[in-house]
Design an enzyme around this catalytic site. Structure first.
Site, PDB file in Angstrom:
ATOM      1  N   CYS A 109       0.819  -1.205   0.000  1.00  0.00           N
ATOM      2  CA  CYS A 109       0.000   0.000   0.000  1.00  0.00           C
ATOM      3  C   CYS A 109       0.854   1.255   0.000  1.00  0.00           C
ATOM      4  O   CYS A 109       1.912   1.311   0.612  1.00  0.00           O
ATOM      5  CB  CYS A 109      -0.907   0.028   1.232  1.00  0.00           C
ATOM      6  SG  CYS A 109      -2.102  -1.318   1.273  1.00  0.00           S
ATOM      7  N   ASP A 300      -3.008   0.733  11.627  1.00  0.00           N
ATOM      8  CA  ASP A 300      -3.874  -0.123  10.809  1.00  0.00           C
ATOM      9  C   ASP A 300      -5.326  -0.085  11.280  1.00  0.00           C
ATOM     10  O   ASP A 300      -6.238  -0.424  10.521  1.00  0.00           O
ATOM     11  CB  ASP A 300      -3.371  -1.571  10.843  1.00  0.00           C
ATOM     12  CG  ASP A 300      -2.298  -1.840   9.805  1.00  0.00           C
ATOM     13  OD1 ASP A 300      -2.127  -0.998   8.906  1.00  0.00           O
ATOM     14  OD2 ASP A 300      -1.636  -2.886   9.888  1.00  0.00           O
TER      15      ASP A 300
END
Length: 415
Positions: A109, A300
């Site tokens: 990502c 996260d």
């Protein structure tokens, strides 16, 4: 329809892919249970490992894999296009056998500056010659040689790389400013079972006495703490009735404290949580959450607290000190909400709730952000489209099936 039923948390993605790399340090068989075999990242990593000589048996029904890495690194490949971040952990097993490792550049990502300079520093510190070639990173050495590794910043990936390499180095390696998360402890647990000598002092100092050879082992992957929080938040916002099984509450202590502070009550036992709107009649209260590093709320988890805040009665603020640029998904999430509900700037997200979600078309920006968009689409009336929703499959094992077991109407096109 609100989600209902039971769902079991899979093995942690951020542990499983690391344990797979550690298993390559021995010619003996390593068996890993509670393994998320259907993760996209797992599939890419297994394909590459097989392409250069290792044997891996995958049991989807049993959620397990068996690794026999005696031939790992014996074959060459022309395909170094592997879209995962943890490719750097594939060096040690190759170098141990052949003295030369060729690994793909890290992918993953785009959530801010996350280079691989710390990994190059680890290899060079342990006596390797490193060359960045057009298609791959080349790492050469007759063997790793123990040394002092002093990270200038705390880094999970760097700590994992240093652990795996130093486990088979000649001599003693001391790792300072290590970042020891629950997933890193899981890696240490496997390495110890394989015969590695690892001592952890405090929460940032590790001493490894290298071994010339490690042995086989059998271990279960720890439950995924990020997935557990995802299902809990989904049930809260959609006012569902979900039994979340396989929760490791010791790894969710900080997150649970913030949930409680926002007025949320859960029925829990040793490793399960039952989420039911009847046990929190006052609803979600506004809150502030700082996200960053373990043992706090990790970055996260940031998108799921943002999603939770959309159900709160008032203004909430979520801060991210670890990855302040991790806000790209917020603009896409806002498409499901009334104007003015979400505002994001560097490291700070302001949320005004509660909102009524409406159907929208949005673009995924990263793994966790993609999951937040899917959750918003599930909360909205009507049909929504999330482009590149396959990003979520990188972190959620068998996602479409799990959502369907909760009564959610969803189709994910993996291509």
């Amino acid at each position: 329809m609100p989600p209902h039923g039971s769902i079991r948390v899979s093995g942690a993605k951020n542990s499983a892919t690391r344990l797979l790399s550690a298993a390559l340090l021995t010619d003996d068989i390593v068996q890993l249970g509670n393994f998320p075999t259907k993760l996209v990242d797992v599939g890419h990593k297994i394909d590459f490992i097989r392409s250069i000589g290792a044997d891996i048996d995958v049991d989807d029904l049993g959620d397990s894999i068996k690794i026999s890495a005696g031939g790992y690194g014996a074959r060459s490949t022309d395909d170094y296009d592997v879209p995962i971040r943890t490719t750097y952990l594939l060096v040690a097993g190759q170098l141990l056998r052949t003295g030369h490792a060729k690994v793909p550049y890290p992918g993953g990502c785009k959530i801010g500056a996350r280079g691989y300079d710390m990994h190059i520093m680890v290899w060079k510190t342990l006596g390797c010659e490193v060359e960045e070639l057009p298609d791959y990173i080349s790492v050469k050495a007759r063997k790793f040689v123990g040394a002092r590794i002093d990270f200038p910043i705390s880094t999970v990936g760097g700590t994992e790389n240093a652990l795996i390499c130093s486990a088979v180095a000649e001599g003693t390696t001391e790792i300072f400013n290590a970042y020891i998360t629950p997933e890193v402890y899981d890696l240490i647990k496997l390495l110890r079972q394989m015969g590695a000598s690892i001592e952890v002092i405090g929460n940032s100092h590790i001493i490894v006495n290298g071994k010339s050879a490690l042995s086989g082992a059998r271990m279960n992957v720890m439950p995924d703490r990020i997935e557990a929080l995802t299902w809990i938040v989904l049930a809260i916002v959609l006012r569902g009735k979900i039994l979340v099984e396989g929760v490791s509450f010791k790894d969710l202590e900080s997150s649970m404290l913030y949930l409680q502070a926002s007025g949320i009550d859960l029925l829990t036992n040793r490793n399960s949580a039952y989420v039911h709107s009847d046990v929190m009649p006052e609803g979600v209260q506004p809150f502030e959450v700082p996200c960053g590093t373990h043992p706090g709320v990790i970055s996260d988890m940031q998108p799921f607290f943002v999603f939770l805040a959309l159900a709160a009665s008032g203004t909430s603020r979520i801060f991210d000190y670890r990855y302040p640029e991790r806000i790209g998904y917020v603009q896409e999430l806002a498409k499901f909400c009334p104007p003015g509900s979400l505002h994001a700037e560097f490291g700070k997200i302001t949320v005004k709730g509660p909102v009524k979600f409406h159907a929208a078309e949005a673009q995924s920006t990263d793994l966790r952000g993609s999951m937040a968009l899917i959750m918003a689409a599930l909360a909205a009336e009507g049909s929504s489209v999330i482009h590149d929703a396959h990003m979520a499959l990188r972190g959620y094992n068998d996602l479409a099936h799990k959502l369907k077991t909760l009564g959610m109407n969803i189709r994910i096109d993996e291509d």
